[in-house]
Design an enzyme around this catalytic site. Structure first.
Site, mmCIF file in Angstrom:
data_model
loop_
_atom_site.group_PDB
_atom_site.id
_atom_site.type_symbol
_atom_site.label_atom_id
_atom_site.label_comp_id
_atom_site.label_asym_id
_atom_site.label_seq_id
_atom_site.Cartn_x
_atom_site.Cartn_y
_atom_site.Cartn_z
ATOM 1 N N SER B 19 0.872 -1.173 0.000
ATOM 2 C CA SER B 19 0.000 0.000 0.000
ATOM 3 C C SER B 19 0.912 1.226 0.000
ATOM 4 O O SER B 19 1.912 1.226 -0.720
ATOM 5 C CB SER B 19 -0.934 -0.079 1.200
ATOM 6 O OG SER B 19 -1.887 0.944 1.143
ATOM 7 N N HIS B 46 -2.792 -1.174 -3.300
ATOM 8 C CA HIS B 46 -3.897 -0.227 -3.142
ATOM 9 C C HIS B 46 -3.601 0.981 -4.019
ATOM 10 O O HIS B 46 -2.490 1.490 -4.026
ATOM 11 C CB HIS B 46 -4.006 0.236 -1.687
ATOM 12 C CG HIS B 46 -4.336 -0.875 -0.745
ATOM 13 N ND1 HIS B 46 -4.103 -0.799 0.595
ATOM 14 C CD2 HIS B 46 -4.892 -2.088 -0.969
ATOM 15 C CE1 HIS B 46 -4.511 -1.922 1.184
ATOM 16 N NE2 HIS B 46 -4.980 -2.724 0.253
ATOM 17 N N ASP B 139 -4.303 -4.676 6.010
ATOM 18 C CA ASP B 139 -4.544 -5.576 4.880
ATOM 19 C C ASP B 139 -3.280 -6.409 4.628
ATOM 20 O O ASP B 139 -2.163 -5.904 4.763
ATOM 21 C CB ASP B 139 -4.909 -4.743 3.637
ATOM 22 C CG ASP B 139 -5.460 -5.611 2.519
ATOM 23 O OD1 ASP B 139 -5.817 -6.772 2.779
ATOM 24 O OD2 ASP B 139 -5.537 -5.113 1.379
#
Lengths: 270, 196
Positions: B19, B46, B139
């Site tokens: 991310s 992401h 995540d």
């Protein structure tokens, strides 16, 4: 996560008892969706879940409504809508009558987006928008034209990014956290349940939109559905899919011509 | 972590999740991986919904290994880099294809690292290597666990070398990754997969 063999047992039973055929759905996504309902509804053992589905038609309906993906938005992928507004709809506008099919319309956000563009182009009065889905519950929402207000800011941004120049808030009335879209927009919409897996063509269209539906189907079913669209499309009509979907594995490339780099194909011969 | 270093062979897929702060790491790794590779690399990061193709374009420009524009049901083959498109979850099918799903965001994200890692673990089991990079949310941890449970190898970027340490820290806290490596070590690690 449930087991593969459990998923296959469920697919079998749902087909045998209710006639809904999920046998050609992409397994990875379907498995996640079924697992989600299984845990959401508090089941501990798969045989309990299976027996509930078998013996309780209402529950089976709920399960099917929950496993089908109903995430949608207005003017999703603004550049796609820009192309419709600037190129495709003006071409169709030369016809006396425009017939559009939203296949797998979910809660209807894309149908209302289309109606807004047609209205702004002065074409809505001579258009008819068929909107179908396998899921009866989402069609009720679609008919009502009522969407959560918290999403409206994103939709207004999408609308502007797709070339919309009016005041987006003129199209709805906000109340109790919901936006109710004007009935002028829904006047030309016809909603009906239709299953792409088993139902046939029901009319001839100038534009068919089926965005992010084929991704849930395996190659064989994709082929069937693209051919169903082909049967339902007038020559020189357009087929529009989601940004990561393609017809290239499904139909002869000589029959369709892709419109620039968008996921829009024009039928060039019968 | 030299002490538990072992030869990784029969790897079919290396899946990399990240991310915030992971793009720089990818740019320090992917351009230096030489052709041909005997496995597929799948990248799940992401990204903004508006970022349609820029990541693909950037990595295609920099990398020697060919970057495939992922469309639904594309065949997953060794020798290529696949990047999860924005606004879809990326899943793995038994037929060795990638499929897409627009269902609800998870951890405020779509794609979600957990979803892709879990799905890859299910199909590829011990032939999978999962690498988790910099990021500022949790995540990836569940996905790393799934890879371990299925017999795959897990690698976490050393939080000290990560721009955002939360994601790698969280994975280290809740799983026992096989390796914790800094950026150069991750590159060396990938280069040593499936030796001749």
């Amino acid at each position: 996560m449930i087991e593969d063999i459990e998923l296959e047992a469920l697919i079998n039973d749902v087909y045998e008892y209710y006639g809904f055929d999920f046998g050609s759905y992409s397994r990875a996504s379907l498995k996640r969706r079924v697992s989600r309902v299984f845990y959401l509804d508090g089941f501990k053992h798969f045989h309990e879940f299976l027996s509930k589905v078998r013996t309780d038609p209402e529950y089976c309906k709920r399960m099917i409504d929950e496993i089908t993906v109903n995430v949608t938005e207005m003017f999703r992928d603004p550049s796609f809508y820009m192309t419709l507004r600037k190129d495709i709809l003006p071409l169709l506008g030369t016809k006396p009558f425009i017939r559009i099919w939203h296949a797998g319309c979910s809660t209807g956000e894309e149908v209302y987006s289309m109606a807004i563009m047609l209205k702004e182009l002065g074409l809505l009065h001579k258009s008819i928008l068929y909107a179908t889905d396998i899921n009866a519950a989402v069609l009720e929402t679609a008919k009502s034209g009522i969407f959560p207000l918290r999403m409206i800011k994103d939709y207004a941004d999408n609308y502007r990014d797709s070339g919309g120049q009016e005041d987006f808030s003129d199209y709805y009335i906000a109340n109790y956290g919901y936006a109710k879209f004007s009935e002028d927009l829904s006047e030309k919409m016809v909603f009906s349940q239709h299953n792409l897996v088993s139902d046939t063509s029901f009319n001839e269209f100038d534009l068919i939109l089926c965005r992010n539906v084929l991704i849930y189907f395996d190659n064989n079913l994709q082929k069937r559905v693209v051919n169903l669209f082909d049967d339902s499309l007038a020559v020189l009509g357009f087929l529009a899919l989601g940004t990561k979907e393609t017809i290239k594995y499904s139909i002869s490339p000589t029959k369709y011509k892709q419109f620039e780099r968008e996921k829009i194909w024009r039928k060039i011969k019968e | 972590m030299e002490e538990n270093k072992r030869i990784i062979k029969d790897c079919k897929v290396v899946i990399i999740g990240g991310s915030a702060g992971s793009l720089q790491v990818l740019l320090q790794i992917l351009p230096f991986i030489e052709n041909p590779i005997s496995f597929a690399i799948v990248i799940v990061v992401h990204r903004k919904q508006s970022d349609e193709q820029t990541l693909e374009a950037l990595l295609a420009l920099k990398s020697q290994v060919k970057v495939i524009d992922v469309e639904d049901k594309v065949a997953l083959k060794p020798g290529f880099i696949y990047i999860a498109p924005s606004n879809y979850h990326l899943l793995f099918e038994k037929e060795k294809t990638l499929s897409l799903d627009t269902s609800e965001k998870i951890n405020y994200s779509r794609p979600t690292i957990d979803v892709s890692f879990e799905s890859a673990a299910e199909i590829y089991g011990s032939a999978l290597v999962g690498i988790l990079l910099s990021g500022s949310n949790s995540d990836g941890t569940i996905g790393m666990k799934a890879i371990q449970n299925a017999g795959g190898i897990t690698v976490v970027q050393n939080p000290v070398s990560a721009e955002m340490s939360f994601m790698p820290n969280n994975a280290i806290l809740h799983t026992q990754p096989d390796y914790v490596l800094n950026t150069e070590e991750i590159l060396a690690f990938i280069k040593e997969i499936n030796p001749d």
